[in-house]
Motif scaffolding. Structure first.
Motif, PDB file in Angstrom:
ATOM      1  N   ASN A  58     -29.831  11.763  47.060  1.00  0.00           N
ATOM      2  CA  ASN A  58     -31.111  12.304  46.569  1.00  0.00           C
ATOM      3  C   ASN A  58     -32.303  12.001  47.468  1.00  0.00           C
ATOM      4  O   ASN A  58     -33.420  11.860  46.994  1.00  0.00           O
ATOM      5  CB  ASN A  58     -31.411  11.794  45.146  1.00  0.00           C
ATOM      6  CG  ASN A  58     -30.449  12.338  44.120  1.00  0.00           C
ATOM      7  OD1 ASN A  58     -29.831  13.371  44.329  1.00  0.00           O
ATOM      8  ND2 ASN A  58     -30.310  11.641  43.005  1.00  0.00           N
ATOM      9  N   GLY A  59     -32.066  11.883  48.775  1.00  0.00           N
ATOM     10  CA  GLY A  59     -33.178  11.667  49.692  1.00  0.00           C
ATOM     11  C   GLY A  59     -33.748  10.269  49.641  1.00  0.00           C
ATOM     12  O   GLY A  59     -34.968  10.087  49.690  1.00  0.00           O
ATOM     13  N   THR A  60     -32.881   9.262  49.583  1.00  0.00           N
ATOM     14  CA  THR A  60     -33.353   7.889  49.450  1.00  0.00           C
ATOM     15  C   THR A  60     -33.637   7.251  50.801  1.00  0.00           C
ATOM     16  O   THR A  60     -32.849   7.363  51.740  1.00  0.00           O
ATOM     17  CB  THR A  60     -32.338   7.023  48.672  1.00  0.00           C
ATOM     18  OG1 THR A  60     -32.861   5.715  48.505  1.00  0.00           O
ATOM     19  CG2 THR A  60     -31.001   6.916  49.388  1.00  0.00           C
ATOM     20  N   ASP A  61     -34.765   6.590  50.894  1.00  0.00           N
ATOM     21  CA  ASP A  61     -35.108   5.710  52.016  1.00  0.00           C
ATOM     22  C   ASP A  61     -35.379   4.340  51.424  1.00  0.00           C
ATOM     23  O   ASP A  61     -36.321   4.162  50.633  1.00  0.00           O
ATOM     24  CB  ASP A  61     -36.349   6.207  52.768  1.00  0.00           C
ATOM     25  CG  ASP A  61     -36.056   7.413  53.647  1.00  0.00           C
ATOM     26  OD1 ASP A  61     -35.167   7.300  54.515  1.00  0.00           O
ATOM     27  OD2 ASP A  61     -36.716   8.453  53.476  1.00  0.00           O
ATOM     28  N   THR A  62     -34.550   3.355  51.779  1.00  0.00           N
ATOM     29  CA  THR A  62     -34.698   2.038  51.178  1.00  0.00           C
ATOM     30  C   THR A  62     -35.834   1.270  51.840  1.00  0.00           C
ATOM     31  O   THR A  62     -36.089   1.395  53.034  1.00  0.00           O
ATOM     32  CB  THR A  62     -33.394   1.231  51.291  1.00  0.00           C
ATOM     33  OG1 THR A  62     -33.046   1.097  52.678  1.00  0.00           O
ATOM     34  CG2 THR A  62     -32.270   1.936  50.578  1.00  0.00           C
ATOM     35  N   GLY A  63     -36.503   0.485  51.037  1.00  0.00           N
ATOM     36  CA  GLY A  63     -37.602  -0.334  51.506  1.00  0.00           C
ATOM     37  C   GLY A  63     -37.325  -1.801  51.271  1.00  0.00           C
ATOM     38  O   GLY A  63     -36.211  -2.191  50.901  1.00  0.00           O
TER      39      GLY A  63
ATOM     40  N   ALA B  20     -37.163   1.521  46.940  1.00  0.00           N
ATOM     41  CA  ALA B  20     -36.705   2.736  47.611  1.00  0.00           C
ATOM     42  C   ALA B  20     -37.684   3.860  47.334  1.00  0.00           C
ATOM     43  O   ALA B  20     -38.396   3.856  46.324  1.00  0.00           O
ATOM     44  CB  ALA B  20     -35.308   3.138  47.139  1.00  0.00           C
ATOM     45  N   GLU B  21     -37.703   4.821  48.236  1.00  0.00           N
ATOM     46  CA  GLU B  21     -38.490   6.038  48.053  1.00  0.00           C
ATOM     47  C   GLU B  21     -37.545   7.227  48.106  1.00  0.00           C
ATOM     48  O   GLU B  21     -36.720   7.331  49.019  1.00  0.00           O
ATOM     49  CB  GLU B  21     -39.547   6.166  49.148  1.00  0.00           C
ATOM     50  CG  GLU B  21     -40.386   7.428  49.051  1.00  0.00           C
ATOM     51  CD  GLU B  21     -41.405   7.555  50.173  1.00  0.00           C
ATOM     52  OE1 GLU B  21     -42.039   8.624  50.274  1.00  0.00           O
ATOM     53  OE2 GLU B  21     -41.549   6.597  50.953  1.00  0.00           O
ATOM     54  N   PHE B  22     -37.645   8.107  47.118  1.00  0.00           N
ATOM     55  CA  PHE B  22     -36.791   9.283  47.062  1.00  0.00           C
ATOM     56  C   PHE B  22     -37.619  10.512  47.425  1.00  0.00           C
ATOM     57  O   PHE B  22     -38.590  10.841  46.743  1.00  0.00           O
ATOM     58  CB  PHE B  22     -36.176   9.436  45.670  1.00  0.00           C
ATOM     59  CG  PHE B  22     -35.141   8.396  45.358  1.00  0.00           C
ATOM     60  CD1 PHE B  22     -33.812   8.619  45.652  1.00  0.00           C
ATOM     61  CD2 PHE B  22     -35.498   7.178  44.793  1.00  0.00           C
ATOM     62  CE1 PHE B  22     -32.848   7.661  45.376  1.00  0.00           C
ATOM     63  CE2 PHE B  22     -34.556   6.211  44.507  1.00  0.00           C
ATOM     64  CZ  PHE B  22     -33.215   6.457  44.807  1.00  0.00           C
TER      65      PHE B  22
END
Length: 566
Positions: free
Chosen positions: A465-470, A475-477
Motif C-alpha cells: 500500500n505504498g509504505t515508506d517506513t520511518g 510509517a507513511e503510506f
C-alpha cells in the motif's frame, strides 16, 4: 446492511447478528450451523472470535476489507522482561493467560506495542516495549478450524535494529485471495535480541541469537494453534525481506526448525558477515559501559544490564555502534552470531554443501541494490562490509569489475558492492536449492516512486500500500495509482499462489507470464516490473536469463563465503 452487520460484530452481539440476518433474508430461514439458509441462498455465519482452548480472542473487522479479520497482538511467548531479558524465548504459559483473562473474551482489534526500536537512519530510537512477543494473524472472514488453509509466516526486515509489522499490512492480500492465513511476527532485535559475548556459551549469563529464537518459538506456536484460525500447520511458508529474508535463510540451515515450515520466500537476502561471539565482544563491552554497567565480571555486567532502565539500554544500543566505528572496531552492529549451536556454519557454506531444508523456494532482489554507503571507493566499501578481506582478496574482486564494463563509476560501485552483499543471494541459494526442490528467482525492476533507481525495499512499497517506513516504528503510506495497484495485485498473486501450492504459476493473474524454474544449467529469472505504459490490463513482467558475467562474478563471491563470513 453491511454497516449494520459490522456494528453488531464489533459489539460482539452474535445472537443479534443472526436475528438481523433472518429478518432481512427473503422467505423462510433455517440455521444450518456454519451457514444460514434463507431466500434460496446460503449465507455464511460471520464470526470474528477464535477460541484457542486457553483463551478466546476477538479480531478486528473493517469495512474497507470486509472479507478479512485481523487478530492483533496474540502472545506466543512469555514477556522477555526482568530476568528473561537477553535470554532465550520462554514458551507461553497458557495457564497463566487463562487465569488472567478469567473467562473474558480478549480484545485483539488494535495493533500491539512493537519491540524496542533502534535506529538505522541516525534518528534516536527507543520507542516500543520489551513485552512485544506477539503475532498478528490475518484470516478470511468465516475461516474456521478444519478449513486447513495454507499459512504465510512473515518476518519483517529492519537490519536487526528496527521494524514494526503493522507497517507491512496484509489485509489487502487476504482480500485479494481469501484462502490463506497470514501470520506476521514481532521479535526482539538490536541489543535486546542479539547481544553477544563469549560467556553466553553458559546460559547462566544469557543466550545467543535470542531474536531468532523468538521467531522459532512463534513458528512452534503456529504449529500448535493455527488450526483454530483455519490454518494448516503442515503448509507453512516462511517469508521475509532483508533481515527477514536472512532469517528465512538461517531457519533453512538450522536443525531447530525441522517440520516447522514447508516452503520459503527470501526477498533481498543481505549477505552480511556472521561474526563469532569473540568478534562481537568489543561491541558488548562498549554497550555495557554506555549503559552504566562497568562491573569487572560478565556476571555482574549482566546483572546490571538486567536491572537497567530500558531507556538507558535503548540509548546505549543506538550509541554503541557509533562508538565502535570511532574506535575502529570492524564488528559494530547487533546481529546474529555464529554460536556453534543454532548457527553452526555460514549459510552460504551450508547451502553449497546441501545442508539446508530442501523445500520449494522463491529468492531474488531488486535491480540496483547495494547496502554499502555510496562513497564510490569499491575497496573501502568491500572492506567495511567484509572486515576479513585482505588486500589480495579485494584486488581479486576488483579484477572482475573493470571500469570499461560499466557506464559510470557510480554504476560500477553499485554493482561491485551490491553483488557480493545482496544481488548474488539468488545464485548462492538458488542453485543448491534447485538440485532438490522447485526454485524460482526474480529481479524486481520497478522503483519506489521517490527514487530513480530500484533500491532495496522497492517492492515492499509496491506490495504494501505504498509504505515508506520511518524511525521509531512509524510509517507513511502514499496513495497508489490504479496501475500501481494492478501491479501490486500481480505480485501478490504470484506470492500467494506459491503459498497455496508451492508454485507461483498455479494461481497467477491471467495477464502474468509463466514464471520458469531456475537451475544451474538454465539460470532464468522473472523480471517483475510494472507495465511501462501504466496499463492495468497488461503485465510488464518478463523472463530473462541471468547474464553470464554476473553468474561468473557471483560464483567468485560465493567461493569467498568463509572469508566474507556469509
Amino acid at each position: 446492511m453491511l454497516s449494520a452487520i459490522f456494528t453488531l460484530l464489533n459489539l460482539g452481539s452474535f445472537n443479534n447478528l443472526n436475528g438481523f440476518l433472518k429478518q432481512t433474508l427473503l422467505g423462510h430461514t433455517v440455521d444450518l450451523g456454519h451457514e444460514i439458509y434463507g431466500g434460496n441462498q446460503l449465507y455464511p455465519k460471520v464470526s470474528n472470535t477464535v477460541d484457542l482452548g486457553y483463551v478466546t480472542y476477538r479480531g478486528k473487522l473493517d469495512e474497507t476489507y470486509p472479507n478479512t479479520v485481523v487478530y492483533f497482538g496474540i502472545p506466543y511467548a512469555e514477556p522477555p522482561v526482568g530476568n528473561l531479558r537477553f535470554r532465550a524465548t520462554v514458551p507461553l504459559n497458557t495457564e497463566r493467560v487463562t487465569e488472567e483473562v478469567n473467562g473474558e473474551v480478549v480484545d485483539a482489534t488494535e495493533p500491539p506495542a512493537f519491540c524496542i526500536q533502534g535506529s538505522l537512519s541516525g534518528n534516536v530510537g527507543g520507542a516500543g516495549s520489551e513485552d512485544c512477543l506477539n503475532v498478528n494473524i490475518y484470516t478470511p472472514l468465516g475461516a474456521k478450524e478444519g478449513d486447513n488453509l495454507p499459512v504465510l509466516f512473515n518476518i519483517h526486515g529492519g537490519g536487526w535494529v528496527e521494524g514494526n509489522p503493522t507497517n507491512w499490512p496484509f489485509d489487502h492480500w487476504i482480500e485479494q485471495s481469501p484462502n490463506v492465513i497470514i501470520v506476521s511476527v514481532y521479535y526482539r532485535f538490536g541489543s535486546f535480541g542479539f547481544l553477544a559475548t563469549p560467556e553466553f556459551t553458559d546460559p547462566a549469563y544469557g543466550d545467543f541469537n535470542a531474536g531468532l529464537k523468538d521467531q522459532i518459538q512463534a513458528l512452534k506456536w503456529v504449529q500448535s494453534y493455527i488450526r483454530k484460525f483455519g490454518g494448516d500447520p503442515n503448509k507453512v511458508t516462511i517469508a521475509g525481506h532483508s533481515a527477514g529474508a536472512i532469517s528465512a535463510e538461517l531457519h533453512m540451515i538450522t536443525n531447530r526448525t525441522e517440520g516447522l515450515f514447508s516452503r520459503a520466500i527470501a526477498q533481498s537476502v543481505v549477505r552480511l558477515p556472521f561474526p563469532t561471539p569473540e568478534q562481537q565482544q568489543p561491541l558488548f563491552d562498549i554497550y555495557a559501559s554506555l549503559a552504566g554497567c562497568n562491573e569487572s565480571s560478565v556476571a555482574d555486567k549482566m546483572t546490571c544490564l538486567r536491572d537497567a532502565d530500558v531507556s538507558a539500554l535503548a540509548q546505549a544500543q543506538d550509541t554503541a555502534p557509533i562508538a565502535a566505528i570511532i574506535q575502529g572496531k570492524p564488528y559494530n552492529l547487533f546481529r546474529p552470531v555464529l554460536d556453534g549451536v543454532l548457527i553452526t556454519e555460514h549459510p552460504t557454506t551450508k547451502f553449497q554443501s546441501g545442508e539446508f531444508a530442501h523445500v520449494p523456494l522463491i529468492v531474488g532482489s531488486a535491480s540496483d541494490e547495494t547496502l554499502t554507503p555510496g562513497n564510490l571507493d569499491i575497496s573501502v566499501g568491500l572492506k567495511s562490509f567484509f572486515p576479513l578481506l585482505t588486500d589480495t582478496d579485494i584486488e581479486a574482486f576488483l579484477s572482475l569489475y573493470p571500469p570499461e564494463d560499466f557506464h559510470s563509476e557510480c554504476h560500477r560501485f553499485r554493482v561491485a558492492t551490491g553483488e557480493p552483499n545482496v544481488l548474488c543471494s539468488g545464485q548462492a541459494m538458488g542453485i543448491p536449492s534447485s538440485r532438490y526442490s522447485d526454485t524460482w528467482t526474480y529481479r524486481y525492476n520497478t522503483p519506489n516512486p521517490r527514487f530513480t533507481l530500484v533500491h532495496h525495499a522497492a517492492e515492499m512499497w509496491m506490495m504494501f500500500n505504498g509504505t515508506d517506513t520511518g524511525p521509531n516504528g512509524t510509517a507513511e503510506f502514499t496513495p497508489q495509482t490504479d496501475a500501481q495497484k494492478a501491479f501490486a495485485s500481480e505480485l501478490i498473486a504470484y506470492w500467494l499462489s506459491f503459498v497455496r501450492t508451492g508454485n507461483p504459476n498455479t494461481y497467477k493473474l491471467p495477464k502474468s507470464p509463466v514464471w520458469g524454474n531456475y537451475n544451474e544449467s538454465d539460470p532464468v529469472r522473472m523480471v517483475l516490473m510494472q507495465d511501462l505504459k501504466n496499463s492495468v490490463d497488461v503485465s510488464g513482467s518478463y523472463m530473462e536469463g541471468q547474464p553470464a558475467p554476473q553468474t561468473a562474478r557471483c560464483a567468485f563471491a560465493i567461493s569467498m563465503a568463509e572469508v566474507c563470513q556469509n
